[in-house]
Write a protein that holds these residues in place. Structure first.
Motif, PDB file in Angstrom:
ATOM      1  N   ILE A 134       0.847  -1.192   0.000  1.00 12.55           N
ATOM      2  CA  ILE A 134       0.000   0.000   0.000  1.00 12.55           C
ATOM      3  C   ILE A 134       0.887   1.248   0.000  1.00 12.55           C
ATOM      4  N   GLU A 135       1.951   1.219   0.786  1.00 11.87           N
ATOM      5  CA  GLU A 135       2.869   2.358   0.858  1.00 11.87           C
ATOM      6  C   GLU A 135       3.479   2.670  -0.510  1.00 11.87           C
ATOM      7  N   GLU A 136       3.930   1.644  -1.236  1.00 14.50           N
ATOM      8  CA  GLU A 136       4.517   1.852  -2.564  1.00 14.50           C
ATOM      9  C   GLU A 136       3.472   2.366  -3.553  1.00 14.50           C
ATOM     10  N   GLU A 137       2.290   1.796  -3.491  1.00 15.15           N
ATOM     11  CA  GLU A 137       1.217   2.203  -4.404  1.00 15.15           C
ATOM     12  C   GLU A 137       0.815   3.658  -4.150  1.00 15.15           C
ATOM     13  N   LEU A 138       0.722   4.044  -2.875  1.00 15.96           N
ATOM     14  CA  LEU A 138       0.357   5.426  -2.566  1.00 15.96           C
ATOM     15  C   LEU A 138       1.476   6.403  -2.921  1.00 15.96           C
ATOM     16  N   ALA A 139       2.726   5.949  -2.885  1.00 12.48           N
ATOM     17  CA  ALA A 139       3.837   6.799  -3.349  1.00 12.48           C
ATOM     18  C   ALA A 139       3.678   7.075  -4.843  1.00 12.48           C
TER      19      ALA A 139
ATOM     20  N   CYS B 128       0.079  -5.970   0.722  1.00 12.19           N
ATOM     21  CA  CYS B 128       0.285  -5.970  -0.735  1.00 12.19           C
ATOM     22  C   CYS B 128      -1.025  -5.898  -1.505  1.00 12.19           C
ATOM     23  N   VAL B 129      -0.955  -5.190  -2.618  1.00  9.93           N
ATOM     24  CA  VAL B 129      -2.056  -5.097  -3.576  1.00  9.93           C
ATOM     25  C   VAL B 129      -1.447  -5.258  -4.969  1.00  9.93           C
ATOM     26  N   PRO B 130      -2.258  -5.579  -5.969  1.00 14.36           N
ATOM     27  CA  PRO B 130      -1.710  -5.641  -7.327  1.00 14.36           C
ATOM     28  C   PRO B 130      -1.085  -4.303  -7.726  1.00 14.36           C
ATOM     29  N   LYS B 131       0.068  -4.396  -8.360  1.00 15.99           N
ATOM     30  CA  LYS B 131       0.796  -3.204  -8.806  1.00 15.99           C
ATOM     31  C   LYS B 131      -0.085  -2.367  -9.720  1.00 15.99           C
ATOM     32  N   LEU B 132      -0.018  -1.054  -9.557  1.00 20.15           N
ATOM     33  CA  LEU B 132      -0.796  -0.099 -10.352  1.00 20.15           C
ATOM     34  C   LEU B 132      -2.298  -0.390 -10.301  1.00 20.15           C
ATOM     35  N   SER B 133      -2.811  -0.461  -9.087  1.00 22.93           N
ATOM     36  CA  SER B 133      -4.243  -0.698  -8.935  1.00 22.93           C
ATOM     37  C   SER B 133      -4.985   0.513  -8.376  1.00 22.93           C
TER      38      SER B 133
ATOM     39  N   ASP C  59     -22.679  13.448  -3.815  1.00 25.78           N
ATOM     40  CA  ASP C  59     -22.093  14.197  -4.936  1.00 25.78           C
ATOM     41  C   ASP C  59     -20.670  13.775  -5.275  1.00 25.78           C
ATOM     42  N   MET C  60     -20.320  12.537  -4.954  1.00 27.08           N
ATOM     43  CA  MET C  60     -18.987  12.031  -5.280  1.00 27.08           C
ATOM     44  C   MET C  60     -19.102  10.682  -5.961  1.00 27.08           C
ATOM     45  N   ALA C  61     -18.353  10.534  -7.068  1.00 23.33           N
ATOM     46  CA  ALA C  61     -18.193   9.217  -7.687  1.00 23.33           C
ATOM     47  C   ALA C  61     -17.213   8.455  -6.808  1.00 23.33           C
ATOM     48  N   THR C  62     -17.548   7.216  -6.467  1.00 22.72           N
ATOM     49  CA  THR C  62     -16.724   6.448  -5.533  1.00 22.72           C
ATOM     50  C   THR C  62     -16.390   5.082  -6.108  1.00 22.72           C
ATOM     51  N   ALA C  63     -15.091   4.768  -6.119  1.00 21.43           N
ATOM     52  CA  ALA C  63     -14.616   3.420  -6.436  1.00 21.43           C
ATOM     53  C   ALA C  63     -14.176   2.820  -5.106  1.00 21.43           C
ATOM     54  N   CYS C  64     -14.726   1.660  -4.778  1.00 22.19           N
ATOM     55  CA  CYS C  64     -14.438   1.024  -3.492  1.00 22.19           C
ATOM     56  C   CYS C  64     -13.935  -0.395  -3.713  1.00 22.19           C
ATOM     57  N   ILE C  65     -12.744  -0.664  -3.186  1.00 21.36           N
ATOM     58  CA  ILE C  65     -12.170  -2.010  -3.229  1.00 21.36           C
ATOM     59  C   ILE C  65     -12.074  -2.504  -1.795  1.00 21.36           C
ATOM     60  N   GLN C  66     -12.530  -3.734  -1.556  1.00 19.74           N
ATOM     61  CA  GLN C  66     -12.439  -4.338  -0.231  1.00 19.74           C
ATOM     62  C   GLN C  66     -11.923  -5.765  -0.365  1.00 19.74           C
ATOM     63  N   PHE C  67     -11.034  -6.145   0.550  1.00 17.25           N
ATOM     64  CA  PHE C  67     -10.562  -7.520   0.589  1.00 17.25           C
ATOM     65  C   PHE C  67     -10.178  -7.862   2.024  1.00 17.25           C
ATOM     66  N   PRO C  68     -10.166  -9.172   2.349  1.00 17.99           N
ATOM     67  CA  PRO C  68      -9.868  -9.562   3.728  1.00 17.99           C
ATOM     68  C   PRO C  68      -8.460  -9.157   4.144  1.00 17.99           C
ATOM     69  N   LEU C  69      -8.344  -8.679   5.362  1.00 11.85           N
ATOM     70  CA  LEU C  69      -7.017  -8.371   5.923  1.00 11.85           C
ATOM     71  C   LEU C  69      -6.275  -9.678   6.137  1.00 11.85           C
ATOM     72  N   PRO C  70      -4.966  -9.680   5.913  1.00 18.93           N
ATOM     73  CA  PRO C  70      -4.187 -10.894   6.177  1.00 18.93           C
ATOM     74  C   PRO C  70      -4.243 -11.250   7.667  1.00 18.93           C
TER      75      PRO C  70
END
Length: 191
Positions: free
Chosen positions: A48-53, A84-89, A179-190
Motif C-alpha cells: 500500500i505504501e509503494e502504491e500510494l507513493a 500488498c495489492v496488485p501493482k498499479l491498482s 455528490d462524489m463518484a466512488t470506487a471502493c475495493i475491499q478484501f480480507p485483511l491478512p
C-alpha cells in the motif's frame, strides 16, 4: 532599483517563471519516480505504501497541470502500509477520477483517497467530485452490455487482478454518494 510602493515588473515576472520551473522540476522528478517504480519492481504486487507513493507522484504531476482546480487528500492507516495489492491498482482509479472530473467541470475537483480497516477487511476508496458512475457500470463492462474503451479496460483489469489475488472474498464497487463518484475495493485483511 525599485522605490518603496512601486511595482517591480521584472521581479514579479521572475517569480512567475520561477514557480513554473519548480512545478516543472517536480513533474520531471515525479515522472522519473513513476517510471523507476514501474520498471524496477519485478513483482506483480506493491505494498500500500509503494502504491500510494506512485499515486502521490501522479498527483504532483496533475497538480502542476491543473493548479488550484485540483484538490487532493490521501488518508491511509499507517498500520496497513505493508499490505500488498496488485501493482498499479490505485493510481489508475485516481487517473480515471481526474480525467472524467476535469473533462466535465471548470471549477475545483476534489479527489479523496482513503485506505482504512473496515472490520476484518481492508477498504480502499477513491472518490471525486465532478463526475458520476453509470449505474451498474462494472457489471455492464463485464457482461459486454458496454464495450470497454479507454478506462473501461482498466476497470476490468483492476477487477481481474484483485480477484486473482484475493478470490471471491474481494469486492470492487462503483457508486455515487454525496455528490462524489466512488470506487471502493475491499478484501480480507491478512491474518
Amino acid at each position: 532599483m525599485v522605490k518603496e510602493g512601486e511595482k517591480d515588473e521584472k521581479s514579479s515576472g521572475y517569480r512567475r517563471r520561477s514557480c513554473r520551473n519548480v512545478c516543472g522540476d517536480l513533474s520531471v522528478e515525479s515522472l522519473g519516480n513513476l517510471f523507476r517504480a514501474i520498471l524496477s519492481h519485478t513483482g506483480q504486487n506493491f505494498t500500500i505504501e509503494e502504491e500510494l507513493a506512485l499515486v502521490n507522484d501522479y498527483l504532483t504531476i496533475q497538480k502542476c497541470r491543473f493548479g488550484s482546480r485540483l484538490i487532493c487528500s490521501i488518508n491511509a492507516d499507517s498500520a496497513l502500509s505493508g499490505i500488498c495489492v496488485p501493482k498499479l491498482s490505485i493510481q489508475p482509479l485516481v487517473e480515471n477520477a481526474i480525467s472524467h472530473a476535469m473533462e466535465s467541470i471548470c471549477e475545483e475537483c476534489v479527489i479523496n483517497i482513503l485506505v482504512q480497516k473496515e472490520g476484518t477487511y481492508l477498504q480502499i476508496l477513491v472518490q471525486n467530485t465532478g463526475s458520476v458512475f453509470e449505474d451498474h457500470l462494472l457489471d455492464k463492462l463485464q457482461d459486454g452490455t458496454i464495450t470497454p474503451k479507454g478506462f473501461g479496460i482498466g476497470l476490468l483489469n483492476i477487477d481481474k487482478r484483485f480477484r486473482l489475488m484475493f478470490g471471491e472474498n474481494y469486492s470492487f464497487t462503483l457508486y455515487n454518494k454525496n455528490d462524489m463518484a466512488t470506487a471502493c475495493i475491499q478484501f480480507p485483511l491478512p491474518s
